[in-house]
Design a protein around this motif. Sequence first.
Motif, PDB file in Angstrom:
ATOM      1  N   SER A  88       0.833  -1.208   0.000  1.00 18.41           N
ATOM      2  CA  SER A  88       0.000   0.000   0.000  1.00 18.41           C
ATOM      3  C   SER A  88       0.866   1.255   0.000  1.00 18.41           C
ATOM      4  O   SER A  88       0.440   2.310  -0.468  1.00 18.41           O
ATOM      5  CB  SER A  88      -0.933  -0.003   1.220  1.00 18.41           C
ATOM      6  OG  SER A  88      -0.174  -0.059   2.409  1.00 18.41           O
ATOM      7  N   GLU A  89       2.091   1.133   0.494  1.00 21.19           N
ATOM      8  CA  GLU A  89       2.971   2.304   0.578  1.00 21.19           C
ATOM      9  C   GLU A  89       3.865   2.475  -0.652  1.00 21.19           C
ATOM     10  O   GLU A  89       4.858   3.202  -0.599  1.00 21.19           O
ATOM     11  CB  GLU A  89       3.851   2.216   1.820  1.00 21.19           C
ATOM     12  CG  GLU A  89       3.123   2.508   3.124  1.00 21.19           C
ATOM     13  CD  GLU A  89       4.083   2.949   4.213  1.00 21.19           C
ATOM     14  OE1 GLU A  89       4.048   4.129   4.584  1.00 21.19           O
ATOM     15  OE2 GLU A  89       4.867   2.101   4.678  1.00 21.19           O
ATOM     16  N   ARG A  90       3.505   1.844  -1.769  1.00 24.33           N
ATOM     17  CA  ARG A  90       4.351   1.979  -2.967  1.00 24.33           C
ATOM     18  C   ARG A  90       4.405   3.426  -3.460  1.00 24.33           C
ATOM     19  O   ARG A  90       5.305   3.798  -4.207  1.00 24.33           O
ATOM     20  CB  ARG A  90       3.862   1.073  -4.088  1.00 24.33           C
ATOM     21  CG  ARG A  90       2.472   1.364  -4.587  1.00 24.33           C
ATOM     22  CD  ARG A  90       2.060   0.338  -5.631  1.00 24.33           C
ATOM     23  NE  ARG A  90       0.712   0.562  -6.130  1.00 24.33           N
ATOM     24  CZ  ARG A  90      -0.393   0.170  -5.530  1.00 24.33           C
ATOM     25  NH1 ARG A  90      -0.320  -0.490  -4.388  1.00 24.33           N
ATOM     26  NH2 ARG A  90      -1.579   0.411  -6.047  1.00 24.33           N
ATOM     27  N   ILE A 107      14.409   3.249  -0.492  1.00 20.13           N
ATOM     28  CA  ILE A 107      14.267   2.274   0.602  1.00 20.13           C
ATOM     29  C   ILE A 107      13.456   2.913   1.724  1.00 20.13           C
ATOM     30  O   ILE A 107      13.748   4.039   2.142  1.00 20.13           O
ATOM     31  CB  ILE A 107      15.650   1.833   1.138  1.00 20.13           C
ATOM     32  CG1 ILE A 107      16.414   1.081   0.031  1.00 20.13           C
ATOM     33  CG2 ILE A 107      15.492   0.951   2.387  1.00 20.13           C
ATOM     34  CD1 ILE A 107      17.859   0.782   0.371  1.00 20.13           C
ATOM     35  N   HIS A 108      12.470   2.201   2.207  1.00 21.87           N
ATOM     36  CA  HIS A 108      11.640   2.693   3.313  1.00 21.87           C
ATOM     37  C   HIS A 108      11.742   1.726   4.489  1.00 21.87           C
ATOM     38  O   HIS A 108      11.662   0.510   4.314  1.00 21.87           O
ATOM     39  CB  HIS A 108      10.190   2.816   2.857  1.00 21.87           C
ATOM     40  CG  HIS A 108       9.244   3.141   3.969  1.00 21.87           C
ATOM     41  ND1 HIS A 108       9.347   4.287   4.714  1.00 21.87           N
ATOM     42  CD2 HIS A 108       8.195   2.454   4.490  1.00 21.87           C
ATOM     43  CE1 HIS A 108       8.397   4.297   5.627  1.00 21.87           C
ATOM     44  NE2 HIS A 108       7.684   3.200   5.526  1.00 21.87           N
ATOM     45  N   SER A 109      11.923   2.284   5.695  1.00 20.97           N
ATOM     46  CA  SER A 109      12.211   1.460   6.872  1.00 20.97           C
ATOM     47  C   SER A 109      11.520   2.002   8.115  1.00 20.97           C
ATOM     48  O   SER A 109      11.293   3.209   8.241  1.00 20.97           O
ATOM     49  CB  SER A 109      13.740   1.468   7.099  1.00 20.97           C
ATOM     50  OG  SER A 109      14.068   1.115   8.424  1.00 20.97           O
ATOM     51  N   HIS A 110      11.247   1.091   9.044  1.00 25.94           N
ATOM     52  CA  HIS A 110      10.729   1.466  10.364  1.00 25.94           C
ATOM     53  C   HIS A 110      11.759   1.080  11.434  1.00 25.94           C
ATOM     54  O   HIS A 110      11.387   0.753  12.557  1.00 25.94           O
ATOM     55  CB  HIS A 110       9.423   0.727  10.681  1.00 25.94           C
ATOM     56  CG  HIS A 110       8.352   0.835   9.647  1.00 25.94           C
ATOM     57  ND1 HIS A 110       7.317  -0.072   9.547  1.00 25.94           N
ATOM     58  CD2 HIS A 110       8.137   1.755   8.669  1.00 25.94           C
ATOM     59  CE1 HIS A 110       6.521   0.280   8.542  1.00 25.94           C
ATOM     60  NE2 HIS A 110       6.998   1.379   7.993  1.00 25.94           N
ATOM     61  N   ALA A 111      13.032   1.068  11.086  1.00 22.10           N
ATOM     62  CA  ALA A 111      14.073   0.575  12.006  1.00 22.10           C
ATOM     63  C   ALA A 111      13.950   1.202  13.392  1.00 22.10           C
ATOM     64  O   ALA A 111      13.869   2.419  13.537  1.00 22.10           O
ATOM     65  CB  ALA A 111      15.454   0.869  11.430  1.00 22.10           C
ATOM     66  N   MET A 157      -0.599   6.980   9.352  1.00 19.66           N
ATOM     67  CA  MET A 157       0.796   7.366   9.088  1.00 19.66           C
ATOM     68  C   MET A 157       1.332   6.762   7.787  1.00 19.66           C
ATOM     69  O   MET A 157       2.420   7.113   7.337  1.00 19.66           O
ATOM     70  CB  MET A 157       1.751   6.974  10.242  1.00 19.66           C
ATOM     71  CG  MET A 157       1.371   7.520  11.579  1.00 19.66           C
ATOM     72  SD  MET A 157       1.428   9.306  11.584  1.00 19.66           S
ATOM     73  CE  MET A 157       0.354   9.642  12.964  1.00 19.66           C
ATOM     74  N   LEU A 158       0.608   5.805   7.213  1.00 13.60           N
ATOM     75  CA  LEU A 158       1.116   5.179   5.985  1.00 13.60           C
ATOM     76  C   LEU A 158       0.921   6.101   4.779  1.00 13.60           C
ATOM     77  O   LEU A 158      -0.046   6.858   4.718  1.00 13.60           O
ATOM     78  CB  LEU A 158       0.399   3.853   5.726  1.00 13.60           C
ATOM     79  CG  LEU A 158       0.496   2.778   6.820  1.00 13.60           C
ATOM     80  CD1 LEU A 158      -0.031   1.440   6.290  1.00 13.60           C
ATOM     81  CD2 LEU A 158       1.930   2.613   7.312  1.00 13.60           C
ATOM     82  N   VAL A 159       1.862   5.981   3.855  1.00 10.85           N
ATOM     83  CA  VAL A 159       1.796   6.782   2.632  1.00 10.85           C
ATOM     84  C   VAL A 159       1.043   5.946   1.596  1.00 10.85           C
ATOM     85  O   VAL A 159       1.639   5.259   0.774  1.00 10.85           O
ATOM     86  CB  VAL A 159       3.223   7.149   2.158  1.00 10.85           C
ATOM     87  CG1 VAL A 159       3.170   8.028   0.913  1.00 10.85           C
ATOM     88  CG2 VAL A 159       3.984   7.865   3.275  1.00 10.85           C
ATOM     89  N   ARG A 188       6.638   9.679  13.603  1.00 16.32           N
ATOM     90  CA  ARG A 188       5.897   8.539  14.169  1.00 16.32           C
ATOM     91  C   ARG A 188       5.798   7.367  13.196  1.00 16.32           C
ATOM     92  O   ARG A 188       4.817   6.643  13.172  1.00 16.32           O
ATOM     93  CB  ARG A 188       4.492   8.969  14.598  1.00 16.32           C
ATOM     94  CG  ARG A 188       4.480  10.043  15.648  1.00 16.32           C
ATOM     95  CD  ARG A 188       3.113  10.203  16.271  1.00 16.32           C
ATOM     96  NE  ARG A 188       3.096  11.270  17.234  1.00 16.32           N
ATOM     97  CZ  ARG A 188       2.727  12.528  16.956  1.00 16.32           C
ATOM     98  NH1 ARG A 188       2.323  12.838  15.751  1.00 16.32           N
ATOM     99  NH2 ARG A 188       2.737  13.441  17.895  1.00 16.32           N
ATOM    100  N   HIS A 189       6.835   7.181  12.366  1.00 13.44           N
ATOM    101  CA  HIS A 189       6.739   6.155  11.332  1.00 13.44           C
ATOM    102  C   HIS A 189       8.091   5.493  11.037  1.00 13.44           C
ATOM    103  O   HIS A 189       8.261   4.319  11.316  1.00 13.44           O
ATOM    104  CB  HIS A 189       6.141   6.808  10.065  1.00 13.44           C
ATOM    105  CG  HIS A 189       5.857   5.858   8.957  1.00 13.44           C
ATOM    106  ND1 HIS A 189       5.107   6.200   7.854  1.00 13.44           N
ATOM    107  CD2 HIS A 189       6.215   4.585   8.748  1.00 13.44           C
ATOM    108  CE1 HIS A 189       5.010   5.182   7.032  1.00 13.44           C
ATOM    109  NE2 HIS A 189       5.685   4.184   7.557  1.00 13.44           N
ATOM    110  N   GLY A 190       9.058   6.228  10.508  1.00 10.05           N
ATOM    111  CA  GLY A 190      10.325   5.596  10.136  1.00 10.05           C
ATOM    112  C   GLY A 190      11.177   6.539   9.308  1.00 10.05           C
ATOM    113  O   GLY A 190      11.286   7.716   9.621  1.00 10.05           O
TER     114      GLY A 190
END
Length: 282
Positions: A88-90, A107-111, A157-159, A188-190
């Motif tokens: 969904s966050e593509r 690259i997307h991360s919630h580290a 919070m999701l894109v 609040r996401h990554g």
Amino acid sequence: MTTTTTATNDDDTLTAALRDLIYANHILHHHGVVDAYGHVSIRHPTDPSVYIMCGYMAPAMVSSPADLIHYHVSTSDPVDPAAKKGYSERFIHGEIFRRFPTVNCVIHSHAEEVLPYVVSTGVPMRAVYHMAGFLGSTPAKVFDIDPHYRDGDQRDMLVRHAHTGTALAGCFGGVGEKPHETVVLMKRHGFTAIAENLVTAVYRAIYTRINAEAQTKAMTVARNMYGDQELQKAGFEGLTDLQGEGCSLMCEQYQDKPWRLWVREVQMNPLYDNSLRWELRE
Ligand SMILES: [Zn+2]
């Protein structure tokens, strides 16, 4: 696209890019940048109007080109209308590729190491050592999605939409085709890291995580040493502009060395399977 072998034609170029993309999924998991969540994408190496990322699955489980989905940069719709379910966050990826033709990997991360700097206000993350020169001399920018939601959007919070993806892409700043930021934190996401090629993006994502961990430890040590009242005396210096530039140049010059190690690490771990396995040569 920087790749690790010499391709002889378009098919070989694409195969090499897909192989490296599968490895990047595994490497980012192995190094704690992604868990079941988080994702990496590349721009198609011979068709810049398309980007590629894995379908709805944990990055560690990606194993072949059949797990990957091709999307139109212009809309983030799948090139194959019958494609299986995607992330969904593509739109994070699609909108950055659309805004910046020079960016070829996202690259997307919630580290978790980065979370302290996206859940608190007034505690900026900055480059604290030489491996994070790509962050520059100023605190990392933090993108807040909330003002960009529209009526009816689910505020999780999701894109999930092009309009929130566009807002995030705008946070990378810059003039024309070249972004100013290499990494943007997401409140609040990554965080999201970008680069002109996959190896550099993987390196930046891994060292963003490690830099955050180093900064947290350094601040903890300073607090223990000085106490709350005198913490200011400890000072907290990030890299200067020139140091950031120099370190960034140095790290990218030598990034082929860690890449080979990272590939070998995931090759040796039975969790990860890559049908386009690359035989490392010395
Ligand atoms: Zn996310």
